[in-house]
Design an enzyme around this catalytic site. Structure first.
Site, PDB file in Angstrom:
ATOM      1  N   ASP A  24      33.965  41.608  10.615  1.00 46.81           N
ATOM      2  CA  ASP A  24      33.420  41.124  11.889  1.00 46.81           C
ATOM      3  C   ASP A  24      33.536  39.606  12.109  1.00 46.81           C
ATOM      4  O   ASP A  24      32.593  38.955  12.597  1.00 46.81           O
ATOM      5  CB  ASP A  24      31.949  41.541  12.021  1.00 46.81           C
ATOM      6  CG  ASP A  24      31.756  43.051  12.026  1.00 46.81           C
ATOM      7  OD1 ASP A  24      32.762  43.779  11.918  1.00 46.81           O
ATOM      8  OD2 ASP A  24      30.601  43.497  12.120  1.00 46.81           O
ATOM      9  N   LYS A 129      34.084  49.469  14.811  1.00 45.87           N
ATOM     10  CA  LYS A 129      32.890  50.206  14.365  1.00 45.87           C
ATOM     11  C   LYS A 129      31.715  49.969  15.313  1.00 45.87           C
ATOM     12  O   LYS A 129      31.413  48.836  15.663  1.00 45.87           O
ATOM     13  CB  LYS A 129      32.517  49.785  12.935  1.00 45.87           C
ATOM     14  CG  LYS A 129      32.190  48.311  12.743  1.00 45.87           C
ATOM     15  CD  LYS A 129      31.871  48.021  11.283  1.00 45.87           C
ATOM     16  CE  LYS A 129      31.459  46.589  11.058  1.00 45.87           C
ATOM     17  NZ  LYS A 129      30.243  46.140  11.757  1.00 45.87           N
ATOM     18  N   CYS A 162      26.022  43.315   8.502  1.00 54.01           N
ATOM     19  CA  CYS A 162      27.186  44.209   8.448  1.00 54.01           C
ATOM     20  C   CYS A 162      27.884  44.210   7.091  1.00 54.01           C
ATOM     21  O   CYS A 162      28.445  45.233   6.689  1.00 54.01           O
ATOM     22  CB  CYS A 162      28.164  43.853   9.564  1.00 54.01           C
ATOM     23  SG  CYS A 162      27.498  44.298  11.186  1.00 54.01           S
TER      24      CYS A 162
HETATM   25  N1  TIU Z   1      28.429  41.831  12.063  1.00 54.46           N
HETATM   26  C1  TIU Z   1      27.122  41.749  11.979  1.00 54.46           C
HETATM   27  O1  TIU Z   1      26.554  41.371  10.954  1.00 54.46           O
HETATM   28  N2  TIU Z   1      26.403  42.041  13.142  1.00 54.46           N
HETATM   29  C2  TIU Z   1      25.164  41.521  13.429  1.00 54.46           C
HETATM   30  O2  TIU Z   1      24.581  41.889  14.442  1.00 54.46           O
HETATM   31  N3  TIU Z   1      24.671  40.585  12.581  1.00 54.46           N
HETATM   32  C3  TIU Z   1      23.549  39.819  12.747  1.00 54.46           C
HETATM   33  O3  TIU Z   1      23.172  39.119  11.794  1.00 54.46           O
HETATM   34  N4  TIU Z   1      22.906  39.806  13.926  1.00 54.46           N
END
Ligand code: TIU
Length: 222
Positions: A24, A129, A162
């Site tokens: 991500d 995802k 994530c």
């Molecule tokens: N990719 C991921 O970690 N999504 C989140 O929403 N992370 C946060 O820390 N908000």
């Protein structure tokens, strides 16, 4: 068999079974006006790891090892976005809403894209995802089987959301997981430190952690 100098003990490394998964690294988590910022976070912490993530990716590419990228994102009709996720918290803009970089965390929108510096090359796997973990509602498990992957090095954001969710999912499915400590980041330094400690506690109960230089040295020595 090569080793990576890792915690809580060396990681026995099999080049034929190893892939990098970059979680991500999207504009929505790294740039002002995106999802991360809408939750009140300092996105500068994410920007700071980009050169290290890039170095790790390039090391895997040079060694001819697979690089897999993930993106947290939803269909434009939001049919894969549970109301419980959309309505959670008190963000200034919600997932699916129009923001300065397009609709937040929606496939194909500018803010949903992976940062240019660490963007996938043609032929690399990109897992879209809808959850925090990469195993839920994706082809990730089948893709790993097809590639013959049994060991995963993790990078990306955020460490305790994530990244840790996906590590735990993969660990339960029988993969050996190692997190590159300086190629992951959280909006909360104390949460990053706690996640690293939890992962490697109890004899690597979730997995190993190591610095990027140690991972790259292990690959070069293999
Ligand atoms: N990719 C991921 O970690 N999504 C989140 O929403 N992370 C946060 O820390 N908000």
């Amino acid at each position: 068999m090569a080793e990576i100098d890792a915690l809580p003990f060396p990681f026995a490394f099999r080049p034929e079974a190893m892939a990098l998964i970059v979680i991500d690294m999207q504009r929505d988590f790294a740039e002002p006006g995106g999802f991360g910022a809408s939750l009140g976070n300092d996105v500068g912490r994410v920007v700071a790891i980009v050169p290290t993530v890039k170095r790790l990716i390039e090391g895997f590419r040079t060694a001819g090892l697979p690089v897999i990228h993930t993106m947290e994102c939803h269909r434009s009709d939001l049919s894969d976005l549970p109301p419980a996720k959309r309505n959670r918290g008190n963000p200034s803009i919600r997932i699916g809403d129009a923001g300065p970089m397009g609709r937040v965390l929606v496939v194909g929108e500018p803010g949903t894209a992976i940062l240019d510096e660490v963007a996938p090359l043609p032929g690399e796997f990109v897992i879209e995802k809808p959850g925090k973990g990469a195993c839920y509602a994706t082809s990730f498990g089948e893709d790993l089987k097809r590639l013959g992957v049994q060991q995963l090095v993790f990078a990306g954001v955020t460490t305790e959301v994530c990244v840790q969710t996906t590590m735990r999912e993969a660990n339960d499915r029988g993969y050996e997981c190692l997190l590159a400590e300086d190629a992951t980041e959280s909006y909360f330094p104390e949460f990053k430190a706690a996640a690293l400690a939890m992962i490697r506690a109890q004899g690597a109960i979730v997995g190993w952690t190591a610095m990027t230089d140690q991972v790259l040295k292990g690959i070069a020595d293999a």
